[in-house]
Design an enzyme around this catalytic site. Sequence first.
Site, PDB file in Angstrom:
ATOM      1  N   HIS A 224     113.743 -33.360 -11.238  1.00 47.79           N
ATOM      2  CA  HIS A 224     114.297 -34.325 -12.207  1.00 47.79           C
ATOM      3  C   HIS A 224     114.498 -33.687 -13.578  1.00 47.79           C
ATOM      4  O   HIS A 224     114.464 -34.377 -14.599  1.00 47.79           O
ATOM      5  CB  HIS A 224     113.391 -35.554 -12.348  1.00 47.79           C
ATOM      6  CG  HIS A 224     112.998 -36.153 -11.032  1.00 47.79           C
ATOM      7  ND1 HIS A 224     113.709 -37.152 -10.426  1.00 47.79           N
ATOM      8  CD2 HIS A 224     111.971 -35.851 -10.182  1.00 47.79           C
ATOM      9  CE1 HIS A 224     113.131 -37.467  -9.273  1.00 47.79           C
ATOM     10  NE2 HIS A 224     112.088 -36.681  -9.095  1.00 47.79           N
TER      11      HIS A 224
ATOM     12  N   SER B  46     134.351 -20.464 -31.039  1.00 50.79           N
ATOM     13  CA  SER B  46     135.032 -21.718 -31.345  1.00 50.79           C
ATOM     14  C   SER B  46     136.044 -21.444 -32.454  1.00 50.79           C
ATOM     15  O   SER B  46     135.841 -20.561 -33.281  1.00 50.79           O
ATOM     16  CB  SER B  46     133.994 -22.744 -31.799  1.00 50.79           C
ATOM     17  OG  SER B  46     134.566 -23.662 -32.702  1.00 50.79           O
TER      18      SER B  46
ATOM     19  N   LYS C 234     129.467 -20.367 -33.141  1.00 55.50           N
ATOM     20  CA  LYS C 234     129.387 -20.690 -31.722  1.00 55.50           C
ATOM     21  C   LYS C 234     129.590 -19.518 -30.782  1.00 55.50           C
ATOM     22  O   LYS C 234     130.427 -18.652 -31.001  1.00 55.50           O
ATOM     23  CB  LYS C 234     130.441 -21.752 -31.381  1.00 55.50           C
ATOM     24  CG  LYS C 234     130.146 -23.097 -31.994  1.00 55.50           C
ATOM     25  CD  LYS C 234     129.056 -23.822 -31.236  1.00 55.50           C
ATOM     26  CE  LYS C 234     129.704 -24.612 -30.193  1.00 55.50           C
ATOM     27  NZ  LYS C 234     129.251 -25.458 -29.362  1.00 55.50           N
TER      28      LYS C 234
ATOM     29  N   GLU D  84     131.404 -22.668 -17.402  1.00 53.29           N
ATOM     30  CA  GLU D  84     132.024 -23.996 -17.273  1.00 53.29           C
ATOM     31  C   GLU D  84     133.244 -23.917 -16.344  1.00 53.29           C
ATOM     32  O   GLU D  84     133.497 -24.817 -15.546  1.00 53.29           O
ATOM     33  CB  GLU D  84     132.422 -24.520 -18.659  1.00 53.29           C
ATOM     34  CG  GLU D  84     131.186 -24.854 -19.500  1.00 53.29           C
ATOM     35  CD  GLU D  84     131.481 -24.934 -20.988  1.00 53.29           C
ATOM     36  OE1 GLU D  84     132.654 -25.030 -21.383  1.00 53.29           O
ATOM     37  OE2 GLU D  84     130.509 -24.886 -21.774  1.00 53.29           O
TER      38      GLU D  84
END
Length: 463
Positions: free
Chosen positions: A162, A283, A289, A296
């Site tokens: 979890h 970014s 960033k 992804e």
Amino acid sequence: MTKNKNNKAIWSTRIKSGTSTIFQRVGSSVDIDKRLYKEDLDGSVAHVEMLFKQKIISFKIKNKIIYGLKKIEKEISYKKFKFNKLYEDIHMNIEKRLFEIIGEEAGFIHTARSRNDQVITDLKIWLRSATKEIDISLDKIIKNILNLAEKNIFTIMPGFTHLKNAQAVSFAHYLMAYVEMFNRDKKRFNYNLDSLNENPLGVAALSGTSFNIDRNYTTKKLGFKKPTNNSIDTVSDRDFVLDFLYAISVCSMHISRIAEELIIWNSDAFNLINLSDKIVTGSSIMPQKKNPDLLEYLRGKSGITYGNLFSMLTILKSLPLSYFKDLQDDKEIVFKSNDTLLGCLKIFEEVLKNFTPNKKQMLKLASSGYITATDLADYLVKNHSMSFRKAYQKTADIVNLAEKNKINLEQLTLQDLKKIEPKLTNEVLKVFDLKNSINSKKSYGGTSFDNIKKMIIKYKKQK
Ligand code: ARG
């Protein structure tokens, strides 16, 4: 390419009005299935050799046809072949060109054959080599994971359920879970190879042929195990396509799971791994960033492969037997899924070489969340003859005590512990040590350091 006698599709002999240009455009698949040219030529060579052996065509015609096919192979591989959409697909483009090269005798090539059996033969042969390529890529992935695991046997991290700290594990053990998945993927792809290993060639349009062909001969020549048993099923069947797409979907799902783990672990909140600059992007507005874009990308691609599997399932749903044009899209779907997976495997290999565990942070996180609570319960069962349920209750009370005092389990003193279980001695304190905890999981498949070492050696030997 010189002009044919009539610059028309071969089947247009009886279709007088001419196909509408819009249908020509959508009906043509050559832009896609030209990728099967090598398999198509191999299939044709085996077919005409069989026709000659069976005395269906003469020696001279067989040789002429094979000469023409070899020439076409060169033209295509040297990019000198002009594919024409008007001739619909790769099969017709090759046949048309054969007419141009060797003349009317080219007409013998399609004796006792239909494009319906021809196209599946090509696709099955193509899937064999595609599967081998995937298998090689999977081996590379497994090798890279094993190398990473070998370096991290003693790297301690929290195992989660979890996404909450559950029990301490070795980072290598975690990585080796993915070795299991990718090994199952290899098996899944190979099962499919086994089941598609039946030769479709010779079932012709749907009912077989009145020519005295020898399907065992082409079976051997083309490296299949046996000829298919039922001509109607053969031209209708795309189960082998579904199985391939499913194997790809499952494999890309595995990649998406590890990609997701790494994204989470790379987040500022977890900070369990560092990604090298090679696999992050910046970014356009936030100068600080470093984003895990590649991960992804990997995570997202499973959406594409599932979509392809569903497209094919939907095309086949309720489709009567035997051949229908609906089936023509199978190749585009297969190629897209195949290319997507191969791309993902390459990127994933790069990822594996370009991240490092943040060992300090892993250990720190593993030291929180009362992660050794189960070890304490097990200790009570083994040393104070309690049932597991009783020990669970006592341990829960001890965790509550630590929580109330805002400390970890290992910070409790023996006096604190004795308040809940008076029989406890100093010896109990060793269960809060994470290394002891990991090393105690010696059951087969468990995370003890020895188990992992043995497992890594076992898998390394297999390569
Ligand atoms: N290009 C076709 C396909 O991929 C080949 C089979 C054509 N057969 C036919 N009866 N139109 O499905």
